[in-house]
Design a protein around this motif. Structure first.
Motif, PDB file in Angstrom:
ATOM      1  N   THR A 199       0.763  -1.224  -0.012  1.00 36.25           N
ATOM      2  CA  THR A 199      -0.054  -0.024   0.023  1.00 36.25           C
ATOM      3  C   THR A 199       0.908   1.165   0.185  1.00 36.25           C
ATOM      4  O   THR A 199       0.311   2.287  -0.335  1.00 36.25           O
ATOM      5  CB  THR A 199      -0.957  -0.069   1.398  1.00 36.25           C
ATOM      6  N   GLU A 200       2.103   0.898   0.284  1.00 34.49           N
ATOM      7  CA  GLU A 200       2.970   2.382   0.523  1.00 34.49           C
ATOM      8  C   GLU A 200       3.254   3.009  -0.856  1.00 34.49           C
ATOM      9  O   GLU A 200       3.722   2.261  -1.719  1.00 34.49           O
ATOM     10  CB  GLU A 200       4.037   1.928   1.161  1.00 34.49           C
ATOM     11  N   VAL A 201       3.026   4.317  -0.900  1.00 32.66           N
ATOM     12  CA  VAL A 201       3.799   5.052  -2.147  1.00 32.66           C
ATOM     13  C   VAL A 201       5.393   5.350  -1.733  1.00 32.66           C
ATOM     14  O   VAL A 201       5.860   5.107  -0.585  1.00 32.66           O
ATOM     15  CB  VAL A 201       3.265   6.479  -1.996  1.00 32.66           C
ATOM     16  N   ARG A 202       5.928   4.828  -3.111  1.00 29.69           N
ATOM     17  CA  ARG A 202       7.395   4.933  -2.591  1.00 29.69           C
ATOM     18  C   ARG A 202       8.038   6.387  -3.176  1.00 29.69           C
ATOM     19  O   ARG A 202       7.734   6.981  -4.359  1.00 29.69           O
ATOM     20  CB  ARG A 202       8.054   3.846  -3.332  1.00 29.69           C
ATOM     21  N   LYS A 203       9.018   6.912  -2.454  1.00 32.42           N
ATOM     22  CA  LYS A 203       9.464   8.062  -2.745  1.00 32.42           C
ATOM     23  C   LYS A 203      10.878   7.881  -2.321  1.00 32.42           C
ATOM     24  O   LYS A 203      11.271   7.875  -1.020  1.00 32.42           O
ATOM     25  CB  LYS A 203       8.871   9.368  -1.919  1.00 32.42           C
ATOM     26  N   LEU A 204      12.010   8.141  -3.148  1.00 34.99           N
ATOM     27  CA  LEU A 204      13.387   8.082  -2.624  1.00 34.99           C
ATOM     28  C   LEU A 204      13.824   9.447  -2.209  1.00 34.99           C
ATOM     29  O   LEU A 204      13.628  10.379  -2.923  1.00 34.99           O
ATOM     30  CB  LEU A 204      14.230   7.274  -3.714  1.00 34.99           C
ATOM     31  N   VAL A 205      14.273   9.574  -0.812  1.00 34.45           N
ATOM     32  CA  VAL A 205      14.370  10.978  -0.280  1.00 34.45           C
ATOM     33  C   VAL A 205      15.934  11.181  -0.251  1.00 34.45           C
ATOM     34  O   VAL A 205      16.428  10.587   0.616  1.00 34.45           O
ATOM     35  CB  VAL A 205      13.622  11.052   0.922  1.00 34.45           C
ATOM     36  N   PRO A 206      16.621  11.996  -0.817  1.00 31.46           N
ATOM     37  CA  PRO A 206      17.999  11.879  -0.971  1.00 31.46           C
ATOM     38  C   PRO A 206      18.472  12.769   0.513  1.00 31.46           C
ATOM     39  O   PRO A 206      17.598  13.833   0.947  1.00 31.46           O
ATOM     40  CB  PRO A 206      18.513  12.956  -2.169  1.00 31.46           C
ATOM     41  N   PRO A 207      19.650  12.715   0.938  1.00 35.85           N
ATOM     42  CA  PRO A 207      20.091  13.584   2.120  1.00 35.85           C
ATOM     43  C   PRO A 207      19.931  14.924   1.694  1.00 35.85           C
ATOM     44  O   PRO A 207      20.105  15.447   0.518  1.00 35.85           O
ATOM     45  CB  PRO A 207      21.439  13.171   2.353  1.00 35.85           C
ATOM     46  N   ASN A 208      19.524  15.821   2.788  1.00 34.87           N
ATOM     47  CA  ASN A 208      19.590  17.346   2.265  1.00 34.87           C
ATOM     48  C   ASN A 208      20.589  18.343   2.876  1.00 34.87           C
ATOM     49  O   ASN A 208      20.520  19.284   3.116  1.00 34.87           O
ATOM     50  CB  ASN A 208      18.039  17.888   2.487  1.00 34.87           C
ATOM     51  N   VAL A 209      21.326  17.270   3.653  1.00 33.91           N
ATOM     52  CA  VAL A 209      22.547  18.151   4.507  1.00 33.91           C
ATOM     53  C   VAL A 209      23.783  17.349   3.921  1.00 33.91           C
ATOM     54  O   VAL A 209      23.884  15.967   4.331  1.00 33.91           O
ATOM     55  CB  VAL A 209      22.342  18.280   6.055  1.00 33.91           C
ATOM     56  N   THR A 210      24.827  17.995   3.645  1.00 35.26           N
ATOM     57  CA  THR A 210      26.084  16.938   3.539  1.00 35.26           C
ATOM     58  C   THR A 210      27.351  17.461   4.520  1.00 35.26           C
ATOM     59  O   THR A 210      27.289  18.664   4.846  1.00 35.26           O
ATOM     60  CB  THR A 210      26.511  17.031   2.054  1.00 35.26           C
ATOM     61  N   PHE A 211      27.945  16.460   4.834  1.00 33.27           N
ATOM     62  CA  PHE A 211      29.393  16.844   5.505  1.00 33.27           C
ATOM     63  C   PHE A 211      30.472  15.944   4.962  1.00 33.27           C
ATOM     64  O   PHE A 211      30.248  14.806   4.378  1.00 33.27           O
ATOM     65  CB  PHE A 211      29.051  16.590   6.974  1.00 33.27           C
ATOM     66  N   GLU A 212      31.664  16.489   5.008  1.00 28.97           N
ATOM     67  CA  GLU A 212      32.808  15.595   4.591  1.00 28.97           C
ATOM     68  C   GLU A 212      33.424  14.665   5.754  1.00 28.97           C
ATOM     69  O   GLU A 212      33.744  13.582   5.089  1.00 28.97           O
ATOM     70  CB  GLU A 212      34.131  16.784   3.977  1.00 28.97           C
ATOM     71  N   ASP A 213      33.557  15.069   6.759  1.00 31.02           N
ATOM     72  CA  ASP A 213      34.164  14.126   7.891  1.00 31.02           C
ATOM     73  C   ASP A 213      33.967  14.807   9.146  1.00 31.02           C
ATOM     74  O   ASP A 213      33.709  15.778   9.490  1.00 31.02           O
ATOM     75  CB  ASP A 213      35.535  14.147   7.553  1.00 31.02           C
ATOM     76  N   ASN A 214      34.023  13.701  10.178  1.00 25.88           N
ATOM     77  CA  ASN A 214      34.058  14.193  11.537  1.00 25.88           C
ATOM     78  C   ASN A 214      33.185  15.241  12.131  1.00 25.88           C
ATOM     79  O   ASN A 214      33.224  16.199  12.663  1.00 25.88           O
ATOM     80  CB  ASN A 214      35.557  14.746  11.815  1.00 25.88           C
ATOM     81  N   LEU A 215      31.680  14.759  11.942  1.00 30.28           N
ATOM     82  CA  LEU A 215      30.683  15.657  12.598  1.00 30.28           C
ATOM     83  C   LEU A 215      30.385  15.022  13.931  1.00 30.28           C
ATOM     84  O   LEU A 215      30.104  13.781  14.199  1.00 30.28           O
ATOM     85  CB  LEU A 215      29.490  15.588  11.465  1.00 30.28           C
ATOM     86  N   VAL A 216      30.576  15.717  14.793  1.00 32.79           N
ATOM     87  CA  VAL A 216      30.120  15.505  16.356  1.00 32.79           C
ATOM     88  C   VAL A 216      29.136  15.661  16.946  1.00 32.79           C
ATOM     89  O   VAL A 216      28.883  17.063  17.146  1.00 32.79           O
ATOM     90  CB  VAL A 216      31.662  15.839  17.043  1.00 32.79           C
ATOM     91  N   TYR A 217      28.565  14.770  17.702  1.00 33.02           N
ATOM     92  CA  TYR A 217      27.182  15.246  18.301  1.00 33.02           C
ATOM     93  C   TYR A 217      27.228  14.933  19.775  1.00 33.02           C
ATOM     94  O   TYR A 217      28.110  13.694  20.043  1.00 33.02           O
ATOM     95  CB  TYR A 217      25.898  14.545  17.793  1.00 33.02           C
ATOM     96  N   TYR A 218      27.099  15.696  20.703  1.00 36.15           N
ATOM     97  CA  TYR A 218      26.896  15.363  21.947  1.00 36.15           C
ATOM     98  C   TYR A 218      25.648  15.005  22.547  1.00 36.15           C
ATOM     99  O   TYR A 218      24.649  16.187  22.583  1.00 36.15           O
ATOM    100  CB  TYR A 218      27.593  16.523  22.927  1.00 36.15           C
ATOM    101  N   ILE A 219      25.376  13.726  22.783  1.00 32.81           N
ATOM    102  CA  ILE A 219      23.927  13.526  22.911  1.00 32.81           C
ATOM    103  C   ILE A 219      23.639  12.375  23.744  1.00 32.81           C
ATOM    104  O   ILE A 219      24.318  11.454  23.709  1.00 32.81           O
ATOM    105  CB  ILE A 219      23.266  12.916  21.488  1.00 32.81           C
ATOM    106  N   GLY A 220      22.958  12.514  24.579  1.00 35.42           N
ATOM    107  CA  GLY A 220      22.293  11.466  25.795  1.00 35.42           C
ATOM    108  C   GLY A 220      23.698  11.169  26.597  1.00 35.42           C
ATOM    109  O   GLY A 220      23.677  10.163  26.910  1.00 35.42           O
ATOM    110  N   GLY A 221      24.812  12.198  26.907  1.00 36.93           N
ATOM    111  CA  GLY A 221      25.767  11.759  27.734  1.00 36.93           C
ATOM    112  C   GLY A 221      26.865  11.207  26.812  1.00 36.93           C
ATOM    113  O   GLY A 221      28.007  10.474  27.470  1.00 36.93           O
ATOM    114  N   ASN A 222      26.575  11.051  25.457  1.00 38.32           N
ATOM    115  CA  ASN A 222      27.454  10.369  24.775  1.00 38.32           C
ATOM    116  C   ASN A 222      28.199  11.164  23.712  1.00 38.32           C
ATOM    117  O   ASN A 222      27.515  12.245  23.027  1.00 38.32           O
ATOM    118  CB  ASN A 222      27.098   9.186  23.934  1.00 38.32           C
ATOM    119  N   ARG A 223      29.470  11.073  23.438  1.00 36.98           N
ATOM    120  CA  ARG A 223      30.156  11.907  22.052  1.00 36.98           C
ATOM    121  C   ARG A 223      29.999  10.761  20.896  1.00 36.98           C
ATOM    122  O   ARG A 223      30.625   9.677  20.955  1.00 36.98           O
ATOM    123  CB  ARG A 223      31.733  11.859  22.418  1.00 36.98           C
TER     124      ARG A 223
END
Ligand code: ZN
Length: 382
Positions: A199-223
């Motif tokens: 039943t699902e309509v299919r749509k391929l959604v490309p990423p809309n933000v790009t980065f080259e390397d080493n993107l760091v998040y601090y989330i939930g007490g984790n790096r």
């Protein structure tokens, strides 16, 4: 004959199991390759229960290597949201002996105070929805703040559509490849057991933000560090590293108990990336395919490549063609892993590397030719 040996559990022969699993995997990635001449893409044809020969670009690999009785068969593993550390989860999807899913991948989840980050969107509606439902459960219903795609293959990004409007991030190469594949993506998901209810309509959604390397998040007490490790499995590979937890979400840098999938790979560089990981301070590795494990299993995959590269090089130096080389090589214990027909594509990639003609794109013609030739040789041997 060994090839017809039954697996425990569901009465399928190895050939049946392998054929079905390989088809799912090859179809998923090929469906995003955007390569000319690709037939029966993911979504165009569901895996058939009676599929007897894995196909690559519509060409069947007619004879699969038999199970090698000197070595153990693969283990089996279950689908589970596995907590690896506080607020850190691996969504592991089932596979191994008795399962039909070499192309079924894993995802990661990082939970924060108010929101969460997913690492990979998986490949089919039912699987992505199940992952999202489990994520909501363990987080108490938090929204996603980001989805990060590890690379462009369909079994990792086809589920992106179920995360909209969450921002989707990736390496620029990954985004470019997904954008290219949009035009070739069918408008609906065909009904397929365990994948889509039709039943699902299919749509391929490309990423809309790009980065080259080493993107760091601090989330939930984790790096959580998203690092570029390519070119390896593709030219856009990202992994997620949690140094304080000694956990690496390796995505398709790691295949455990499955033959690594090399259609877009730079095998020698991939091996170097694996060697680097083996030197990192890591205890737990979440592979793109296979059960959550560690360095021992990553080293097994590296050994697979070392063995394969040596065997292929000998035949390249002897001026054998790729199809003849693949027909001549015996992979021993690796013949018992899922996806043995990937020997063909992997041999072709190594030949392209040795010849100096390797490109990020799939070598469609080279792979087809190699399969035709491999089949002819195997048919003669009877
Ligand atoms: Zn992949």
């Amino acid at each position: 004959m060994p090839e017809e040996k039954k697996f425990d559990g569901d009465g399928l022969t190895r050939r049946e199991v392998m054929a079905r699993t390989a088809w799912a995997g090859l179809g998923a990635a090929a469906g995003l390759a955007g390569a000319a001449g690709v037939e029966k893409l993911l979504g165009a044809t569901a895996p058939r229960v009676d599929e007897s020969s894995p196909r690559i670009f519509g060409v069947s690999v007619e004879v699969l290597p038999p199970i090698d009785d000197r070595y153990p068969v693969m283990p089996a593993w279950k689908t589970a949201m596995r907590q690896l550390a506080p607020n850190v989860y691996a969504y592991q999807q089932e596979g191994g002996t008795g399962h039909i899913n070499a192309g079924i991948s894993n995802a990661g989840l990082f939970v924060g105070e108010n929101s969460m980050i997913a690492f990979d969107g998986l490949g089919y509606p039912m699987q992505t929805k199940a992952f999202i439902a489990e994520a909501k459960k363990v987080s108490g219903g938090k929204p996603f703040s980001e989805l990060i795609d590890s690379h462009h293959h369909g079994d990792h990004v086809a589920g992106n559509q179920f995360f909209v409007p969450t921002p989707i991030l990736s390496h620029p190469y990954c985004r470019d490849e997904v954008v290219k594949a949009v035009a070739n993506t069918p408008a609906t998901w065909p009904k397929a057991e365990g994948q889509a209810d039709g039943t699902e309509v299919r749509k391929l959604v490309p990423p809309n933000v790009t980065f080259e390397d080493n993107l760091v998040y601090y989330i939930g007490g984790n790096r959580v560090e998203f690092r570029f490790v390519g070119p390896a499995h593709t030219w856009g590979d990202m992994v997620a590293y949690l140094p304080e937890r000694k956990i690496l979400f390796a995505a398709d840098l790691a295949f455990f108990y499955l033959i690594p999938y090399c259609h877009n790979a730079y095998v020698s560089k991939w091996m170097e990336s694996m060697e680097k990981v083996l030197k990192m301070d890591v205890d737990t590795i979440v592979p793109g395919h296979g059960p959550v494990a560690g360095k021992k299993e990553l080293n097994d995959s590296l050994e697979y490549f070392r063995f394969l590269k040596t065997e292929v090089k000998k035949r390249y130096d002897a001026k054998m063609t790729p199809g003849a080389a693949a027909a001549d090589i015996k992979m021993g214990k690796y013949d018992n892993w899922m996806g043995p027909e990937r020997l063909l594509m992997n041999t072709v990639r190594l030949y392209d590397e040795f010849k100096g003609t390797l490109k990020p794109d799939i070598d469609v013609e080279g792979t087809k030719q190699a399969i035709v030739e491999y089949n002819a040789i195997k048919a003669k041997k009877g």
